[in-house]
Design a protein around this motif. Structure first.
Motif, PDB file in Angstrom:
ATOM      1  N   GLN A 284       0.721  -1.311   0.029  1.00 40.25           N
ATOM      2  CA  GLN A 284      -0.116   0.026  -0.124  1.00 40.25           C
ATOM      3  C   GLN A 284       0.861   1.018   0.025  1.00 40.25           C
ATOM      4  O   GLN A 284       0.733   2.270   0.740  1.00 40.25           O
ATOM      5  N   LEU A 285       1.852   1.452  -0.869  1.00 36.61           N
ATOM      6  CA  LEU A 285       2.915   2.344  -0.984  1.00 36.61           C
ATOM      7  C   LEU A 285       2.052   3.599  -1.694  1.00 36.61           C
ATOM      8  O   LEU A 285       1.347   3.386  -2.754  1.00 36.61           O
ATOM      9  N   ALA A 286       2.276   4.680  -1.001  1.00 38.82           N
ATOM     10  CA  ALA A 286       1.626   5.879  -1.656  1.00 38.82           C
ATOM     11  C   ALA A 286       2.704   6.465  -2.963  1.00 38.82           C
ATOM     12  O   ALA A 286       3.792   5.931  -2.936  1.00 38.82           O
ATOM     13  N   GLN A 287       1.915   7.335  -3.821  1.00 41.24           N
ATOM     14  CA  GLN A 287       2.971   7.627  -4.846  1.00 41.24           C
ATOM     15  C   GLN A 287       3.739   8.784  -4.172  1.00 41.24           C
ATOM     16  O   GLN A 287       4.913   8.956  -5.142  1.00 41.24           O
ATOM     17  N   ALA A 288       3.510   9.503  -3.284  1.00 41.51           N
ATOM     18  CA  ALA A 288       4.460  10.704  -2.890  1.00 41.51           C
ATOM     19  C   ALA A 288       4.263  10.624  -1.374  1.00 41.51           C
ATOM     20  O   ALA A 288       3.203  10.431  -0.752  1.00 41.51           O
ATOM     21  N   PHE A 289       5.494  11.046  -0.697  1.00 44.26           N
ATOM     22  CA  PHE A 289       5.862  11.169   0.582  1.00 44.26           C
ATOM     23  C   PHE A 289       6.321  12.425   0.949  1.00 44.26           C
ATOM     24  O   PHE A 289       7.135  12.901   0.183  1.00 44.26           O
ATOM     25  N   LEU A 290       5.782  12.827   2.110  1.00 46.21           N
ATOM     26  CA  LEU A 290       6.755  14.161   2.579  1.00 46.21           C
ATOM     27  C   LEU A 290       7.100  14.116   3.887  1.00 46.21           C
ATOM     28  O   LEU A 290       6.336  13.738   5.006  1.00 46.21           O
ATOM     29  N   PHE A 291       8.369  14.008   4.135  1.00 47.00           N
ATOM     30  CA  PHE A 291       9.120  13.802   5.515  1.00 47.00           C
ATOM     31  C   PHE A 291       9.470  15.190   5.986  1.00 47.00           C
ATOM     32  O   PHE A 291      10.241  15.931   5.156  1.00 47.00           O
TER      33      PHE A 291
END
Length: 599
Positions: A37-44
């Motif tokens: 279930q990996l998202a297309q974009a992550f913000l850390f």
């Protein structure tokens, strides 16, 4: 000679389980990989040195690993992992947005996204310091970030989330990184010291962790520095000497002196601290933190809030056992006030020394407040008055004591109150009419009998005639006055202040007019915050003066900052002419009659 690699790089985590203090994020990412279930974009996002870029690299490595472990960690031996570790993986791209922040750099990145991976399942793009991208670069990136190819994953990292466009935030799955706890950081440093064969003590490691303020990279940099300074023997004293820190021993010793009311010793210790190069403000904030730590150690349930080593914790517990809670609370309040006033003070050293003097005399003040006489007086002050002393002796004639009947209708003036006191009681001989001097004496004695004398608890009266007390006191406490009376006393006080050479306050008093409002509230229009601060320091003296002179103890003063509207500046000849013509229309007629033009 072997090349030295700093600890921040040498011991950079390569697996999710080795990341320090961010288990809420690493567990979420591992579950996302497990459930596909990996998202297309992550913000850390989060403070510096807490593992944002490290977690991004571990995620990029793990999702392309062909032989995941049972814990869904990267194996580190497959072809994808080896190429990633050697830095020659074609499925991993990292962009530093601080130096590549133009729209052309983002367009080049978008062109690369169109090419699918030749080996592996995903192409991962890490954009570090993403908040540094320009507005046009953000806009160029929007469409690709919203609908990327199935094989592309973007990981954005930033320390300043508030600078990123909301349109970017809405397209990302956001992870907030926490500051790393002192205990976790100290344990991590202890593990590194063991691997490097460095002798250490936990007190020193805790001090490094506290100084790092939640950033592990900063802690590792200080660790390397102190290991070099101490020749691989990291001790508490070495950390203090190298980082120039006010250590715990200073504050423990100072608190013992203050508890013993040793004012000279406390002042000499503060002088020693200043001679060692420490700032007074840094000292007073450290003292407030120390008092806070001692206070929380008085309760077993709050000891866990203390982020120090076991040796230091034992010292805090011992001092908390000796220091009363009332002393600690009062001292903490005084230290906090000193911190607030430190920057405004013209003599900052005196500000700190005065604070130490106040704290050193707290024990004496608390002891006095608990004495038997003061306790008895406090109890008597709490009791309700029983009777109103209405007997008055007149220096002429022989009169019987007269008891004042309880007034049925409130009387506002002092004169009526005195007349009601002098009313004859049936069955008693009535007194002769009082002359004005006698009335004044009687009035004065009545007021003296009503207002409590703190030195004589027996002077406190009771509530049976509370309404009569209000009647008589109303002439003293709520004497009405006009705007003219206020201005007169205002000018008088301004002259007094001018004689004291307080010119900044004089400027406020002379340039701004007080306005009398309802309920004896005085409103003073001023222009800025600086004037409000100046007025705050002198407000009590000014109010006391006005209350005494105007015989009204209900007066209050509220400075109000008003916005001053500046008129339009007149620069050109035309502007000046139009301004004069607006004031005097005949000027324009004069110009037309003589057919004049403006240069």
């Amino acid at each position: 000679m072997e090349n030295f690699i700093v600890s921040a790089r040498k011991y950079r985590p390569v697996l999710f389980e080795s990341v320090v203090g961010q288990s809420h994020i690493t567990n979420t990412l591992k579950n996302a990989i497990k459930n596909n279930q990996l998202a297309q974009a992550f913000l850390f996002c989060g403070p510096r040195g807490v593992g944002k870029t490290t977690c991004a690299r571990i995620l990029a490595k793990t999702i392309n690993c062909t032989n995941l472990t049972a814990d869904h960690e990267a194996c580190g031996v497959c072809e994808s992992c080896v190429s990633f570790q050697n830095g020659n993986s074609f499925n991993f791209h990292e962009l530093d947005a601080a130096s590549n922040n133009s729209v052309d750099d983002i367009r080049n990145l978008i062109d690369q996204v169109r090419i699918p991976p030749q080996a592996g399942k995903y192409k991962v793009y890490i954009i570090d310091e993403v908040h540094m991208l320009s507005q046009s670069a953000f806009n160029a990136f929007l469409k690709t970030l919203e609908e990327p190819p199935a094989y592309a994953i973007f990981i954005l990292a930033t320390t300043e989330k508030h600078k990123i466009l909301p349109t970017i935030l809405s397209r990302c799955q956001i992870f907030d990184f926490n500051r790393i706890r002192v205990e976790d950081m100290a344990q991590h440093l202890a593990g590194i010291a063991t691997k490097e064969n460095v002798s250490y003590d936990m007190d020193g490691l805790h001090l490094i962790a506290q100084k790092a303020d939640g950033g592990l990279r900063d802690a590792l940099s200080m660790f390397d520095q102190i290991v070099s300074f101490s020749n691989r023997a990291l001790s508490y004293q070495a950390v203090i000497d190298n980082l120039n820190i006010l250590d715990y021993d200073y504050y423990f010793k100072l608190t013992d002196l203050l508890l013993a009311q040793d004012t000279p010793g406390a002042l000499l210790l503060f002088d020693d601290i200043l001679n060692n190069g420490f700032d007074g403000n840094h000292f007073i904030t450290g003292l407030a933190s120390h008092l806070r730590n001692v206070l929380i150690c008085r309760d077993a349930s709050t000891v866990k809030l203390l982020e120090v080593s076991e040796n230091i914790k034992a010292k805090y517990l011992e001092q908390a056992r000796l220091a009363p809670a009332s002393f600690l609370l009062s001292a903490l309040n005084i230290a906090n006030q000193c911190d607030l006033n430190y920057r405004l003070s013209k003599n900052q050293r005196l500000q700190v020394e005065l604070t130490l003097m106040k704290i050193s005399h707290l024990a004496q003040a608390l002891q006095l407040s608990q004495s038997e006489n003061v306790q008895q007086l406090a109890e008597q002050l709490k009791k309700k008055p029983k009777t109103l002393a209405a007997e008055a002796e007149v220096s002429y004639g022989k009169t019987e004591p007269v008891v004042t009947p309880k007034p049925q209708i409130p009387v506002s003036s002092e004169k009526k109150a005195v007349e009601s006191v002098a009313t004859p009681v049936p069955g008693k001989p009535s007194a002769a009419p009082l002359p004005s001097a006698g009335k004044s004496l009687l009035n004065r004695d009545l007021k003296a009998s009503i207002i409590p004398n703190l030195k004589d608890p027996s002077s406190i009266k009771s509530e049976d005639n509370a309404e009569a007390e209000k009647v008589i006191l109303s002439g003293v406490e709520r004497q009405p006055f006009t705007q003219e009376d206020l201005i007169k006393q205002w000018v008088t006080y301004s002259g007094i202040v001018k004689a004291q050479n307080k010119m900044s306050l004089v400027a406020i008093l002379e340039n701004y007019t007080p306005i009398l409002k309802e309920n004896f509230r005085i409103e003073l229009p001023i222009e800025n915050k600086l004037q409000e601060t100046e007025l705050t320091y002198e407000k009590i003296d000014l109010l006391n003066f006005l209350r005494q002179k105007l015989l009204n103890f209900q007066i209050s003063l509220d400075p109000v900052i008003t916005e001053i509207k500046e008129g339009k500046k007149l620069y050109t000849a035309k502007d000046k002419y139009l301004h004069m013509a607006e004031k005097n229309p005949a000027l324009d007629e004069f110009r037309k009659v003589f057919n004049l033009d403006l240069n």
